[in-house]
Design a protein around this motif. Structure first.
Motif, short mmCIF file in Angstrom:
data_model
loop_
_atom_site.label_atom_id
_atom_site.label_comp_id
_atom_site.label_asym_id
_atom_site.label_seq_id
_atom_site.Cartn_x
_atom_site.Cartn_y
_atom_site.Cartn_z
N UNK A 1 0.70 -1.16 0.08
CA UNK A 1 -0.43 -0.02 0.03
C UNK A 1 0.94 1.12 0.16
N UNK A 2 0.42 2.59 -0.40
CA UNK A 2 0.95 3.49 -0.65
C UNK A 2 1.25 3.85 0.79
N UNK A 3 0.48 4.09 1.65
CA UNK A 3 0.31 4.23 3.23
C UNK A 3 0.89 3.11 4.06
N UNK A 4 2.41 3.06 4.61
CA UNK A 4 2.14 2.19 5.25
C UNK A 4 3.21 3.02 6.83
N UNK A 5 2.30 2.59 8.09
CA UNK A 5 2.47 3.42 9.35
C UNK A 5 3.03 2.52 9.90
N UNK B 1 -2.87 14.00 6.89
CA UNK B 1 -2.13 14.48 5.50
C UNK B 1 -2.11 13.34 4.45
N UNK B 2 -2.38 12.13 5.55
CA UNK B 2 -2.89 10.84 3.82
C UNK B 2 -3.50 10.09 4.28
N UNK B 3 -4.57 10.92 4.75
CA UNK B 3 -6.04 10.22 4.94
C UNK B 3 -6.02 9.83 3.27
N UNK B 4 -6.68 10.39 2.27
CA UNK B 4 -7.03 10.59 1.28
C UNK B 4 -6.91 9.19 0.68
N UNK B 5 -5.28 9.43 0.76
CA UNK B 5 -4.55 7.75 0.30
C UNK B 5 -4.80 6.95 0.72
N UNK B 6 -4.88 6.70 2.59
CA UNK B 6 -5.41 5.43 2.64
C UNK B 6 -6.44 4.67 2.69
N UNK B 7 -7.70 6.09 2.98
CA UNK B 7 -8.94 5.68 2.07
C UNK B 7 -9.41 4.58 0.90
N UNK B 8 -8.57 6.31 -0.04
CA UNK B 8 -8.66 4.91 -1.31
C UNK B 8 -7.65 3.10 -1.53
N UNK B 9 -7.06 2.99 -1.37
CA UNK B 9 -5.98 2.16 -1.33
C UNK B 9 -5.62 0.70 0.16
N UNK B 10 -6.14 1.78 1.69
CA UNK B 10 -6.50 1.67 2.55
C UNK B 10 -4.52 1.69 3.30
N UNK B 11 -4.69 1.40 4.27
CA UNK B 11 -3.84 1.94 5.65
C UNK B 11 -2.99 0.25 5.96
N UNK B 12 -1.99 -0.26 5.79
CA UNK B 12 -1.10 -0.84 6.31
C UNK B 12 0.01 -0.58 7.52
N UNK B 13 -0.32 -1.59 8.97
CA UNK B 13 0.23 -1.84 9.56
C UNK B 13 0.90 -2.31 9.85
N UNK C 1 -7.56 4.24 16.12
CA UNK C 1 -8.21 4.67 16.92
C UNK C 1 -8.05 6.09 15.31
N UNK C 2 -6.81 6.81 15.54
CA UNK C 2 -6.73 7.72 14.93
C UNK C 2 -7.34 7.60 12.77
N UNK C 3 -6.71 6.14 12.89
CA UNK C 3 -7.29 5.89 10.83
C UNK C 3 -8.92 5.95 11.12
N UNK C 4 -9.41 5.70 12.04
CA UNK C 4 -10.57 5.01 11.72
C UNK C 4 -11.94 6.26 12.58
N UNK D 1 -10.86 6.32 7.75
CA UNK D 1 -9.89 4.73 7.07
C UNK D 1 -10.87 3.39 7.22
N UNK D 2 -11.22 2.88 6.59
CA UNK D 2 -12.02 1.80 6.56
C UNK D 2 -10.96 0.13 5.79
N UNK D 3 -10.50 0.48 5.31
CA UNK D 3 -9.37 -0.45 4.87
C UNK D 3 -8.12 -0.48 5.56
N UNK D 4 -8.10 -1.25 6.71
CA UNK D 4 -6.56 -1.24 7.57
C UNK D 4 -5.83 -2.78 7.24
N UNK D 5 -5.39 -2.81 7.03
CA UNK D 5 -4.74 -4.47 7.07
C UNK D 5 -3.42 -4.02 8.23
#
Length: 142
Positions: free
Chosen positions: A57-61, A87-99, A115-118, A122-126
């Protein structure tokens, strides 16, 4: 007949153009080289037997064992996490967030990131894991 000897100029090698070329090559390679910063971060992912491989994913935490966060190239504390994620929320909503949480990380730090992502929608979290090591001590049947 005696010829006059010409005086020869001392031979000098001009190193200035060579030094210029070497510096230009050095600058070229420094600018064109990509550095992999993720190798410097020692992260031990937890093991999972039921995990599946997914594309990156382009957004990795990243959550470190010391309770620090890394989003892209920035290292963050708990206070800066919400602002950086927004700042990265739009990309995370579109492609998902990887933790990517370290196996030794405190559970509260991971929950704080989720919690911050929710809160940002951001609904797609891996959650990244690594494959379990196959045990070689299994009994073999003849």
């Amino acid at each position: 007949m005696k010829f006059p000897r010409r005086r020869r100029d001392p031979v000098e090698v001009n190193l200035t153009p060579l030094i210029d070329v070497v510096f230009l090559l050095l600058i070229f390679f420094m600018v064109s080289t990509t550095f992999e910063t993720r190798q410097a971060l020692e992260l031990e992912l937890p093991e999972s037997a039921a995990g599946t491989a997914l594309e990156a994913s382009p957004v990795t935490l990243v959550v470190t064992e010391r309770g620090r966060y890394r989003l892209g190239e920035r290292e963050l504390g708990a206070a800066e996490l919400g602002e950086a994620l927004s700042a990265e929320a739009d990309q995370a909503r579109l492609h998902g967030l990887v933790v990517e949480a370290d196996a030794r990380a405190v559970h509260a730090d991971v929950v704080r990131a989720l919690d911050q992502a929710g809160a940002l929608g951001v609904r797609q979290v891996r959650i990244a894991t690594r494959e379990t090591q196959a045990t070689s001590t299994q009994a073999e049947t003849p």
